[in-house]
Design a protein around this motif. Structure first.
Motif, PDB file in Angstrom:
ATOM      1  N   UNK A  61       4.505 -20.806 -41.534  1.00  0.00           N
ATOM      2  CA  UNK A  61       3.904 -22.131 -41.699  1.00  0.00           C
ATOM      3  C   UNK A  61       2.401 -22.079 -41.925  1.00  0.00           C
ATOM      4  N   UNK A  62       1.758 -20.942 -41.626  1.00  0.00           N
ATOM      5  CA  UNK A  62       0.301 -20.826 -41.806  1.00  0.00           C
ATOM      6  C   UNK A  62      -0.097 -20.313 -43.183  1.00  0.00           C
ATOM      7  N   UNK A  63       0.869 -19.792 -43.942  1.00  0.00           N
ATOM      8  CA  UNK A  63       0.532 -19.110 -45.192  1.00  0.00           C
ATOM      9  C   UNK A  63       0.026 -20.059 -46.271  1.00  0.00           C
ATOM     10  N   UNK A  64       0.561 -21.272 -46.330  1.00  0.00           N
ATOM     11  CA  UNK A  64       0.115 -22.242 -47.344  1.00  0.00           C
ATOM     12  C   UNK A  64      -1.312 -22.700 -47.098  1.00  0.00           C
ATOM     13  N   UNK A  65      -1.592 -23.107 -45.851  1.00  0.00           N
ATOM     14  CA  UNK A  65      -2.897 -23.704 -45.553  1.00  0.00           C
ATOM     15  C   UNK A  65      -4.029 -22.677 -45.514  1.00  0.00           C
ATOM     16  N   UNK A  66      -3.707 -21.418 -45.202  1.00  0.00           N
ATOM     17  CA  UNK A  66      -4.749 -20.383 -45.146  1.00  0.00           C
ATOM     18  C   UNK A  66      -4.455 -19.265 -46.147  1.00  0.00           C
ATOM     19  N   UNK A 185     -11.056 -13.135 -53.543  1.00  0.00           N
ATOM     20  CA  UNK A 185     -10.710 -14.295 -52.709  1.00  0.00           C
ATOM     21  C   UNK A 185     -11.904 -15.237 -52.570  1.00  0.00           C
ATOM     22  N   UNK A 186     -13.094 -14.669 -52.446  1.00  0.00           N
ATOM     23  CA  UNK A 186     -14.314 -15.469 -52.290  1.00  0.00           C
ATOM     24  C   UNK A 186     -14.571 -16.347 -53.518  1.00  0.00           C
ATOM     25  N   UNK A 187     -14.159 -15.867 -54.691  1.00  0.00           N
ATOM     26  CA  UNK A 187     -14.404 -16.612 -55.928  1.00  0.00           C
ATOM     27  C   UNK A 187     -13.477 -17.813 -56.099  1.00  0.00           C
ATOM     28  N   UNK A 188     -12.448 -17.929 -55.241  1.00  0.00           N
ATOM     29  CA  UNK A 188     -11.517 -19.056 -55.320  1.00  0.00           C
ATOM     30  C   UNK A 188     -12.105 -20.303 -54.660  1.00  0.00           C
ATOM     31  N   UNK A 189     -12.090 -21.411 -55.373  1.00  0.00           N
ATOM     32  CA  UNK A 189     -12.530 -22.691 -54.809  1.00  0.00           C
ATOM     33  C   UNK A 189     -11.327 -23.628 -54.784  1.00  0.00           C
ATOM     34  N   UNK A 190     -10.581 -23.588 -53.702  1.00  0.00           N
ATOM     35  CA  UNK A 190      -9.351 -24.378 -53.608  1.00  0.00           C
ATOM     36  C   UNK A 190      -9.686 -25.858 -53.413  1.00  0.00           C
ATOM     37  N   UNK A 191      -8.921 -26.718 -54.089  1.00  0.00           N
ATOM     38  CA  UNK A 191      -9.184 -28.160 -54.043  1.00  0.00           C
ATOM     39  C   UNK A 191      -8.285 -28.887 -53.040  1.00  0.00           C
ATOM     40  N   UNK A 192      -7.548 -28.130 -52.236  1.00  0.00           N
ATOM     41  CA  UNK A 192      -6.698 -28.738 -51.200  1.00  0.00           C
ATOM     42  C   UNK A 192      -7.399 -28.654 -49.843  1.00  0.00           C
ATOM     43  N   UNK A 193      -6.984 -29.512 -48.923  1.00  0.00           N
ATOM     44  CA  UNK A 193      -7.596 -29.550 -47.593  1.00  0.00           C
ATOM     45  C   UNK A 193      -6.746 -28.776 -46.593  1.00  0.00           C
ATOM     46  N   UNK A 194      -7.391 -27.945 -45.788  1.00  0.00           N
ATOM     47  CA  UNK A 194      -6.750 -27.363 -44.605  1.00  0.00           C
ATOM     48  C   UNK A 194      -7.611 -27.739 -43.409  1.00  0.00           C
ATOM     49  N   UNK A 195      -7.337 -27.194 -42.240  1.00  0.00           N
ATOM     50  CA  UNK A 195      -8.091 -27.567 -41.033  1.00  0.00           C
ATOM     51  C   UNK A 195      -9.586 -27.328 -41.201  1.00  0.00           C
ATOM     52  N   UNK A 196      -9.947 -26.113 -41.616  1.00  0.00           N
ATOM     53  CA  UNK A 196     -11.373 -25.773 -41.684  1.00  0.00           C
ATOM     54  C   UNK A 196     -12.093 -26.504 -42.813  1.00  0.00           C
ATOM     55  N   UNK A 197     -11.476 -26.591 -43.996  1.00  0.00           N
ATOM     56  CA  UNK A 197     -12.129 -27.267 -45.126  1.00  0.00           C
ATOM     57  C   UNK A 197     -12.342 -28.754 -44.825  1.00  0.00           C
ATOM     58  N   UNK A 198     -11.380 -29.388 -44.141  1.00  0.00           N
ATOM     59  CA  UNK A 198     -11.538 -30.790 -43.740  1.00  0.00           C
ATOM     60  C   UNK A 198     -12.698 -30.932 -42.770  1.00  0.00           C
ATOM     61  N   UNK A 199     -12.807 -29.998 -41.834  1.00  0.00           N
ATOM     62  CA  UNK A 199     -13.882 -30.007 -40.836  1.00  0.00           C
ATOM     63  C   UNK A 199     -15.250 -29.871 -41.497  1.00  0.00           C
ATOM     64  N   UNK A 200     -15.380 -28.934 -42.446  1.00  0.00           N
ATOM     65  CA  UNK A 200     -16.651 -28.714 -43.164  1.00  0.00           C
ATOM     66  C   UNK A 200     -17.027 -29.976 -43.951  1.00  0.00           C
ATOM     67  N   UNK A 201     -16.037 -30.547 -44.641  1.00  0.00           N
ATOM     68  CA  UNK A 201     -16.239 -31.728 -45.480  1.00  0.00           C
ATOM     69  C   UNK A 201     -16.704 -32.924 -44.642  1.00  0.00           C
ATOM     70  N   UNK A 202     -16.010 -33.157 -43.522  1.00  0.00           N
ATOM     71  CA  UNK A 202     -16.305 -34.312 -42.674  1.00  0.00           C
ATOM     72  C   UNK A 202     -17.657 -34.173 -41.969  1.00  0.00           C
ATOM     73  N   UNK A 203     -17.932 -32.978 -41.441  1.00  0.00           N
ATOM     74  CA  UNK A 203     -19.182 -32.754 -40.714  1.00  0.00           C
ATOM     75  C   UNK A 203     -20.399 -33.010 -41.619  1.00  0.00           C
ATOM     76  N   UNK A 204     -20.315 -32.504 -42.859  1.00  0.00           N
ATOM     77  CA  UNK A 204     -21.426 -32.698 -43.803  1.00  0.00           C
ATOM     78  C   UNK A 204     -21.555 -34.178 -44.179  1.00  0.00           C
ATOM     79  N   UNK A 205     -20.412 -34.855 -44.355  1.00  0.00           N
ATOM     80  CA  UNK A 205     -20.433 -36.275 -44.707  1.00  0.00           C
ATOM     81  C   UNK A 205     -21.055 -37.118 -43.592  1.00  0.00           C
TER      82      UNK A 205
END
Length: 305
Positions: A61-66, A185-205
């Motif tokens: 269950x963790x493979x998709x989001x991470x 892997x670093x060059x990938x900019x995924x456009x989906x939200x996971x736990x950490x990406x949502x956290x980064x997005x919200x904190x900056x907002x």
């Protein structure tokens, strides 16, 4: 480019590790028996199959989001499996154990690599052409495999009988492989939200009132697998690690029920409720909740965290 280079280094090293493993099980020796070698190979494959099933059960269950992190983990485990194969001739009395550990390591690679490849193919399929992308990625990997096998056979022939040169070549290629994987892997900019990406997005907002682009978020994302373990040792938690999404109702005590009853006026037609419990924000999801409710509840929990 980085993906091709890491694939190339993998197949060059595969020749060195396979040569060592075949020598360890007795290929070319008169004392070795066919049944003995077959049994050893059977145990190796059986361990790998069981390991793959268990890994998929515990981490599926963790493979998709991470996907980015597990892509790195998959290749690291593959490196570990090859290292085991190369070590096998040095410890003949523990050959079976080393072979099985190597196979176990590679079984994790097979599951994680296959699952993350599917997730990343969806990311690249901008025109809903996942099959086309998958076919082209397969062709790219085949080309890298063919080139790597040719160079690997040449290297195995040149280094035969020179153990020190084999080890230096193997370790150098492994370091390069890990670096190329990290850069890929670093060059990938995924456009989906996971736990950490949502956290980064919200904190900056919340701090600046602006929404970051996927490229900006990816630069702040932690993709190294040992990063979370290191934070646990330092007892440092990011906001998303304080949120328990999908908590079970069975964990609620009577005092928790009374607290929830006092806060129910804050929820208008919401299919979730929150509870601050033991330093974490627990999110309880209603069985009729849809994806929008789950995302809303997680953002709500992040704000509280």
């Amino acid at each position: 480019m980085w993906d091709t280079l890491q694939g190339l280094s993998t197949y060059i090293r595969a020749m060195l590790s396979t040569q060592a493993l075949l020598g360890a099980i007795g290929v070319g020796e008169k004392s070795a028996t066919v049944i003995g070698a077959t049994f050893q190979w059977f145990l190796r494959d059986l361990t790998g199959m069981l390991g793959g099933i268990l890994f998929a059960f515990y981490q599926g269950s963790n493979l998709d989001s991470n996907a980015k992190m597990w892509r790195l983990v998959a290749d690291f485990m593959n490196d570990l499996g090859m290292l085991m194969d190369l070590l096998s001739p040095l410890f003949p009395s523990s050959l079976i154990i080393i072979m099985c550990l190597g196979s176990l390591s590679r079984s994790f690679t097979g599951v994680a690599s296959g699952a993350t490849r599917a997730a990343l193919t969806q990311h690249f399929a901008l025109a809903n052409n996942a099959a086309d992308i998958s076919a082209k990625e397969g062709s790219q990997e085949t080309l890298a495999t063919m080139s790597g096998m040719g160079l690997g056979m040449l290297l195995a022939h040149v280094t035969r009988g020179h153990d020190l040169v084999v080890w230096v070549s193997f370790l150098s290629l492994t370091i390069f492989h890990m670096y190329a994987n990290y850069k890929a892997v670093q060059s990938l900019s995924l456009s989906t939200l996971n736990y950490e990406r949502t956290s980064i997005l919200l904190q900056y907002f919340m701090e600046h009132g602006e929404v970051l682009t996927p490229e900006q978020v990816s630069k702040q994302e932690h993709i190294l697998p040992f990063w979370s373990s290191w934070r646990k040792l330092l007892r440092v938690k990011l906001p998303h690690e304080l949120v328990h999404l999908g908590a079970k109702a069975s964990m609620l005590a009577h005092s928790d029920m009374l607290l929830i009853a006092k806060t129910r006026s804050y929820y208008t037609n919401a299919n979730y409720f929150l509870l601050d419990k033991d330093g974490s924000v627990c999110i309880f999801i209603h069985k009729q909740a849809v994806a929008t409710d789950v995302l809303k509840s997680f953002v709500h929990g992040l704000v509280l965290a």
